[in-house]
Scaffold this motif. Sequence first.
Motif, PDB file in Angstrom:
ATOM      1  N   VAL A   1      35.422  -3.463  41.103  1.00 20.64           N
ATOM      2  CA  VAL A   1      36.443  -4.383  40.602  1.00 20.64           C
ATOM      3  C   VAL A   1      35.883  -5.797  40.732  1.00 20.64           C
ATOM      4  CG1 VAL A   1      38.806  -5.216  40.871  1.00 20.64           C
ATOM      5  CG2 VAL A   1      38.280  -2.800  41.298  1.00 20.64           C
ATOM      6  N   ALA A   2      35.863  -6.522  39.597  1.00 18.94           N
ATOM      7  CA  ALA A   2      35.291  -7.860  39.581  1.00 18.94           C
ATOM      8  C   ALA A   2      36.209  -8.813  38.823  1.00 18.94           C
ATOM      9  CB  ALA A   2      33.909  -7.826  38.921  1.00 18.94           C
ATOM     10  N   ASP A   3      35.944 -10.115  38.981  1.00 18.03           N
ATOM     11  CA  ASP A   3      36.672 -11.125  38.223  1.00 18.03           C
ATOM     12  C   ASP A   3      35.894 -11.434  36.937  1.00 18.03           C
ATOM     13  OD1 ASP A   3      34.603 -12.908  38.813  1.00 18.03           O
ATOM     14  OD2 ASP A   3      35.745 -14.026  40.303  1.00 18.03           O
ATOM     15  N   PRO A   4      36.396 -12.337  36.078  1.00 19.88           N
ATOM     16  CA  PRO A   4      35.714 -12.606  34.809  1.00 19.88           C
ATOM     17  C   PRO A   4      34.274 -13.123  34.950  1.00 19.88           C
ATOM     18  CG  PRO A   4      37.951 -13.430  34.707  1.00 19.88           C
ATOM     19  CD  PRO A   4      37.697 -13.006  36.132  1.00 19.88           C
ATOM     20  N   THR A   5      33.941 -13.735  36.098  1.00 24.92           N
ATOM     21  CA  THR A   5      32.581 -14.242  36.306  1.00 24.92           C
ATOM     22  C   THR A   5      31.635 -13.165  36.814  1.00 24.92           C
ATOM     23  OG1 THR A   5      32.912 -14.908  38.612  1.00 24.92           O
ATOM     24  CG2 THR A   5      33.542 -16.508  36.896  1.00 24.92           C
ATOM     25  N   GLY A   6      32.183 -12.005  37.167  1.00 27.77           N
ATOM     26  CA  GLY A   6      31.358 -10.929  37.705  1.00 27.77           C
ATOM     27  C   GLY A   6      31.382 -10.849  39.224  1.00 27.77           C
ATOM     28  N   ALA A   7      32.048 -11.806  39.877  1.00 26.34           N
ATOM     29  CA  ALA A   7      32.171 -11.771  41.338  1.00 26.34           C
ATOM     30  C   ALA A   7      33.106 -10.624  41.716  1.00 26.34           C
ATOM     31  CB  ALA A   7      32.718 -13.094  41.864  1.00 26.34           C
ATOM     32  N   THR A   8      32.714  -9.860  42.707  1.00 26.21           N
ATOM     33  CA  THR A   8      33.521  -8.709  43.106  1.00 26.21           C
ATOM     34  C   THR A   8      34.783  -9.150  43.836  1.00 26.21           C
ATOM     35  OG1 THR A   8      32.259  -8.453  45.143  1.00 26.21           O
ATOM     36  CG2 THR A   8      31.544  -7.160  43.224  1.00 26.21           C
ATOM     37  N   ILE A   9      35.800  -8.295  43.765  1.00 29.10           N
ATOM     38  CA  ILE A   9      37.095  -8.594  44.373  1.00 29.10           C
ATOM     39  C   ILE A   9      37.345  -7.621  45.525  1.00 29.10           C
ATOM     40  CG2 ILE A   9      39.581  -8.757  43.989  1.00 29.10           C
ATOM     41  CD1 ILE A   9      38.956  -9.300  41.029  1.00 29.10           C
ATOM     42  N   PRO A  10      37.237  -8.104  46.766  1.00 29.18           N
ATOM     43  CA  PRO A  10      37.534  -7.223  47.901  1.00 29.18           C
ATOM     44  C   PRO A  10      39.036  -7.063  48.095  1.00 29.18           C
ATOM     45  CG  PRO A  10      36.889  -9.391  48.688  1.00 29.18           C
ATOM     46  CD  PRO A  10      36.766  -9.405  47.181  1.00 29.18           C
ATOM     47  N   MET A  11      39.421  -5.986  48.738  1.00 27.36           N
ATOM     48  CA  MET A  11      40.816  -5.714  49.104  1.00 27.36           C
ATOM     49  C   MET A  11      41.756  -5.561  47.908  1.00 27.36           C
ATOM     50  SD  MET A  11      40.399  -5.432  52.307  1.00 27.36           S
ATOM     51  CE  MET A  11      42.063  -5.228  52.852  1.00 27.36           C
ATOM     52  N   ALA A  12      41.226  -5.198  46.741  1.00 30.59           N
ATOM     53  CA  ALA A  12      42.089  -4.916  45.585  1.00 30.59           C
ATOM     54  C   ALA A  12      42.707  -3.541  45.781  1.00 30.59           C
ATOM     55  CB  ALA A  12      41.276  -4.959  44.295  1.00 30.59           C
ATOM     56  N   ASN A  13      43.914  -3.371  45.301  1.00 29.62           N
ATOM     57  CA  ASN A  13      44.611  -2.082  45.405  1.00 29.62           C
ATOM     58  C   ASN A  13      44.311  -1.255  44.162  1.00 29.62           C
ATOM     59  OD1 ASN A  13      46.008  -2.632  47.881  1.00 29.62           O
ATOM     60  ND2 ASN A  13      47.252  -4.060  46.711  1.00 29.62           N
TER      61      ASN A  13
END
Length: 134
Positions: A30-42
């Motif tokens: 799971v990442a944001d539009p820039t490609g940075a990953t998103i920790p703790m996403a459900n």
Amino acid sequence: MKEISCVTGLLLLLCAALWSQGQSDVTGVVADPTGATIPMANVKLLNPSTNVEYTATTTDAGVYRFVHIPAGEYRITVSAPGFKSATISPVLVNVSGVVNADFKLEVGNATESITVSSENTLLETASSTIGRGV
């Protein structure tokens, strides 16, 4: 005594092989539009025909993984604070394989959502394992 240990070990291996037969893993990033990953996403994995739901939380690297999932058609929904939730449906889980479903969440309110509907490829691209349904 050594023979009993060997027999017990073989029985345990057989049980593990039979139990995992017909089950697969579902994983993704799971990442944001820039490609940075998103920790703790459900992350929710739902089989609409049985209403069985599995839940997971992404790691610090934004990775989620569901293991030993029965074959079937599923819907995956991901949500994280500060991002629009996203859904992929249908996700086809085949026998003894690995399904990869990555998400790019858009910045926005949690009340907004994005749904991606597509037909899945029947070709297993994550491994060379051959599975057979019974």
